[in-house]
Design a protein around this motif. Structure first.
Motif, PDB file in Angstrom:
ATOM      1  N   THR A 152      -1.657  -0.539   5.283  1.00  0.00           N
ATOM      2  CA  THR A 152      -1.912  -1.982   5.468  1.00  0.00           C
ATOM      3  C   THR A 152      -2.580  -2.291   6.806  1.00  0.00           C
ATOM      4  O   THR A 152      -2.594  -3.452   7.225  1.00  0.00           O
ATOM      5  CB  THR A 152      -0.625  -2.837   5.317  1.00  0.00           C
ATOM      6  OG1 THR A 152       0.214  -2.681   6.468  1.00  0.00           O
ATOM      7  CG2 THR A 152       0.129  -2.476   4.047  1.00  0.00           C
ATOM      8  N   ALA A 153      -3.179  -1.301   7.454  1.00  0.00           N
ATOM      9  CA  ALA A 153      -3.817  -1.535   8.751  1.00  0.00           C
ATOM     10  C   ALA A 153      -4.995  -2.495   8.640  1.00  0.00           C
ATOM     11  O   ALA A 153      -5.349  -3.157   9.626  1.00  0.00           O
ATOM     12  CB  ALA A 153      -4.274  -0.206   9.362  1.00  0.00           C
ATOM     13  N   ASP A 154      -5.603  -2.579   7.462  1.00  0.00           N
ATOM     14  CA  ASP A 154      -6.771  -3.445   7.284  1.00  0.00           C
ATOM     15  C   ASP A 154      -6.404  -4.841   6.780  1.00  0.00           C
ATOM     16  O   ASP A 154      -7.295  -5.630   6.445  1.00  0.00           O
ATOM     17  CB  ASP A 154      -7.746  -2.803   6.291  1.00  0.00           C
ATOM     18  CG  ASP A 154      -8.297  -1.476   6.792  1.00  0.00           C
ATOM     19  OD1 ASP A 154      -8.410  -1.317   8.020  1.00  0.00           O
ATOM     20  OD2 ASP A 154      -8.598  -0.609   5.952  1.00  0.00           O
ATOM     21  N   ASP A 155      -5.121  -5.138   6.739  1.00  0.00           N
ATOM     22  CA  ASP A 155      -4.687  -6.398   6.130  1.00  0.00           C
ATOM     23  C   ASP A 155      -4.258  -7.453   7.137  1.00  0.00           C
ATOM     24  O   ASP A 155      -3.841  -8.549   6.736  1.00  0.00           O
ATOM     25  CB  ASP A 155      -3.525  -6.131   5.170  1.00  0.00           C
ATOM     26  CG  ASP A 155      -3.932  -5.247   4.002  1.00  0.00           C
ATOM     27  OD1 ASP A 155      -4.885  -5.618   3.302  1.00  0.00           O
ATOM     28  OD2 ASP A 155      -3.317  -4.186   3.812  1.00  0.00           O
ATOM     29  N   ASP A 156      -4.346  -7.173   8.429  1.00  0.00           N
ATOM     30  CA  ASP A 156      -3.817  -8.095   9.434  1.00  0.00           C
ATOM     31  C   ASP A 156      -4.462  -9.476   9.355  1.00  0.00           C
ATOM     32  O   ASP A 156      -3.765 -10.499   9.322  1.00  0.00           O
ATOM     33  CB  ASP A 156      -4.002  -7.528  10.840  1.00  0.00           C
ATOM     34  CG  ASP A 156      -3.138  -6.307  11.111  1.00  0.00           C
ATOM     35  OD1 ASP A 156      -2.291  -5.985  10.256  1.00  0.00           O
ATOM     36  OD2 ASP A 156      -3.302  -5.687  12.173  1.00  0.00           O
ATOM     37  N   GLU A 185       0.851  -1.189   0.000  1.00  0.00           N
ATOM     38  CA  GLU A 185       0.000   0.000   0.000  1.00  0.00           C
ATOM     39  C   GLU A 185       0.882   1.232   0.000  1.00  0.00           C
ATOM     40  O   GLU A 185       1.896   1.304   0.696  1.00  0.00           O
ATOM     41  CB  GLU A 185      -0.951   0.020   1.195  1.00  0.00           C
ATOM     42  CG  GLU A 185      -1.969   1.169   1.096  1.00  0.00           C
ATOM     43  CD  GLU A 185      -3.067   1.122   2.139  1.00  0.00           C
ATOM     44  OE1 GLU A 185      -4.084   1.842   1.942  1.00  0.00           O
ATOM     45  OE2 GLU A 185      -2.925   0.391   3.150  1.00  0.00           O
ATOM     46  N   HIS A 215      -3.155  -0.248  -3.435  1.00  0.00           N
ATOM     47  CA  HIS A 215      -3.355  -1.197  -2.339  1.00  0.00           C
ATOM     48  C   HIS A 215      -3.715  -2.535  -2.980  1.00  0.00           C
ATOM     49  O   HIS A 215      -4.837  -2.743  -3.425  1.00  0.00           O
ATOM     50  CB  HIS A 215      -4.457  -0.714  -1.390  1.00  0.00           C
ATOM     51  CG  HIS A 215      -4.575  -1.553  -0.152  1.00  0.00           C
ATOM     52  ND1 HIS A 215      -5.530  -1.310   0.818  1.00  0.00           N
ATOM     53  CD2 HIS A 215      -3.877  -2.626   0.300  1.00  0.00           C
ATOM     54  CE1 HIS A 215      -5.402  -2.181   1.796  1.00  0.00           C
ATOM     55  NE2 HIS A 215      -4.407  -3.003   1.497  1.00  0.00           N
ATOM     56  N   TRP A 218      -6.147 -10.865   6.917  1.00  0.00           N
ATOM     57  CA  TRP A 218      -5.871 -11.515   5.633  1.00  0.00           C
ATOM     58  C   TRP A 218      -4.461 -12.090   5.623  1.00  0.00           C
ATOM     59  O   TRP A 218      -4.242 -13.227   5.186  1.00  0.00           O
ATOM     60  CB  TRP A 218      -6.061 -10.512   4.504  1.00  0.00           C
ATOM     61  CG  TRP A 218      -5.921 -11.108   3.147  1.00  0.00           C
ATOM     62  CD1 TRP A 218      -6.876 -11.785   2.436  1.00  0.00           C
ATOM     63  CD2 TRP A 218      -4.746 -11.097   2.327  1.00  0.00           C
ATOM     64  NE1 TRP A 218      -6.359 -12.191   1.228  1.00  0.00           N
ATOM     65  CE2 TRP A 218      -5.068 -11.791   1.126  1.00  0.00           C
ATOM     66  CE3 TRP A 218      -3.463 -10.567   2.491  1.00  0.00           C
ATOM     67  CZ2 TRP A 218      -4.138 -11.963   0.108  1.00  0.00           C
ATOM     68  CZ3 TRP A 218      -2.539 -10.739   1.466  1.00  0.00           C
ATOM     69  CH2 TRP A 218      -2.877 -11.428   0.296  1.00  0.00           C
ATOM     70  N   THR A 265     -13.049 -12.060   0.504  1.00  0.00           N
ATOM     71  CA  THR A 265     -12.767 -10.623   0.389  1.00  0.00           C
ATOM     72  C   THR A 265     -12.994 -10.184  -1.039  1.00  0.00           C
ATOM     73  O   THR A 265     -12.167 -10.416  -1.910  1.00  0.00           O
ATOM     74  CB  THR A 265     -11.312 -10.323   0.814  1.00  0.00           C
ATOM     75  OG1 THR A 265     -10.441 -11.191   0.074  1.00  0.00           O
ATOM     76  CG2 THR A 265     -11.114 -10.553   2.289  1.00  0.00           C
TER      77      THR A 265
END
Length: 261
Positions: free
Chosen positions: A240-244, A32, A37, A246, A256
């Motif tokens: 990348t805070a929303d990727d943990d 990202e 992203h 995944w 997703t």
């Protein structure tokens, strides 16, 4: 009232995670930055790539989504600890640059047994063509380049190296895998930073350059603009805070859905 001058940065984060499976292993990677992203995954049998998948959560153009399907060209490619190996097997000009970048890192991570990795690049806006780009790996600084345009002014062994044509070949022949990988990651961040101060109208008017799948002339003029640039200068923690979940394998690719822009 004195206004505080804020130095503006291009920030870019790449993260990877991997685990064993009954048939070999799986690696997931995410990138990202201001413009992109992407998520990429690959499966392997411990010898070769057996499958790929991708998600375009934020992308410059609509066609970037279709470009992710080109990663299937990696199926059958041998795992190698050399981060430039896949670049010599597949023509990157017919891939999405950023999805292919992190796929090649994932392939090398699988070969080296890397379980987790995080890169954080920061490139301040250049002043009179000069800036200092830096890269941390897993929270530890590993590279810092003084730059004049696209030429590295220091330190050794990078002094005098142009980031353009020939850089990847030099990296492959001169640096150990970890350092080569870091150099390629920081180089891409420097390239991305060059777009910050170019007016959008100028970018949109550029002709097809053939540098990636979308930029091939047979499809470039049919593209539609999607997301606009974001600025992470003062909020690097958002990258990348929303990727943990995944990255941890807690969410399957099928769960997703690809976002519209």
């Amino acid at each position: 009232m004195q206004v505080r001058a804020v130095k503006l940065y291009t920030r870019r984060v790449i993260r990877m995670s991997s685990w064993d499976t009954a048939t070999g292993g799986e690696v997931r990677a995410v990138v990202e930055d201001d413009y992109h992203h992407f998520r990429v995954g690959l499966t392997h049998d411990r010898q070769r790539v057996t499958g790929t998948y991708s998600e375009a959560l934020r992308r410059p153009y609509d066609l970037c989504l279709q470009a992710g399907e080109r990663l299937d060209e990696l199926v059958g490619v041998q795992l190698s600890p050399d981060p430039t190996f896949a670049l010599r097997q597949i023509d990157a000009r017919h891939q999405c640059t950023h999805q292919f970048d992190i796929a090649t890192l994932a392939l090398a991570a699988a070969a080296r047994g890397i379980r987790t990795r995080r890169y954080e690049a920061a490139v301040p806006d250049a002043e009179e063509g000069r800036t200092v780009a830096s890269l941390a790996r897993d929270g530890v600084p590993v590279l810092q380049w003084a730059l004049q345009g696209q030429v590295i002014a220091g330190p050794d062994p990078y002094v005098g190296r142009n980031l353009g044509k020939g850089f990847t070949a030099w990296v492959a022949s001169s640096l150990a895998p970890d350092e080569a990988e870091a150099a390629l990651v920081l180089r891409r961040a420097v390239f991305i930073s060059g777009g910050r101060n170019i007016p959008q109208a100028v970018i949109e008017a550029l002709p097809a350059r053939g540098a990636c799948w979308v930029h091939q002339p047979e499809r470039y003029y049919t593209r539609q603009r999607m997301s606009r640039r974001q600025d992470f200068t003062e909020r690097p923690q958002a990258l990348t805070a929303d990727d943990d979940a995944w990255l941890a394998g807690l969410v399957s690719p099928q769960e997703t859905a690809t976002q519209p822009g």
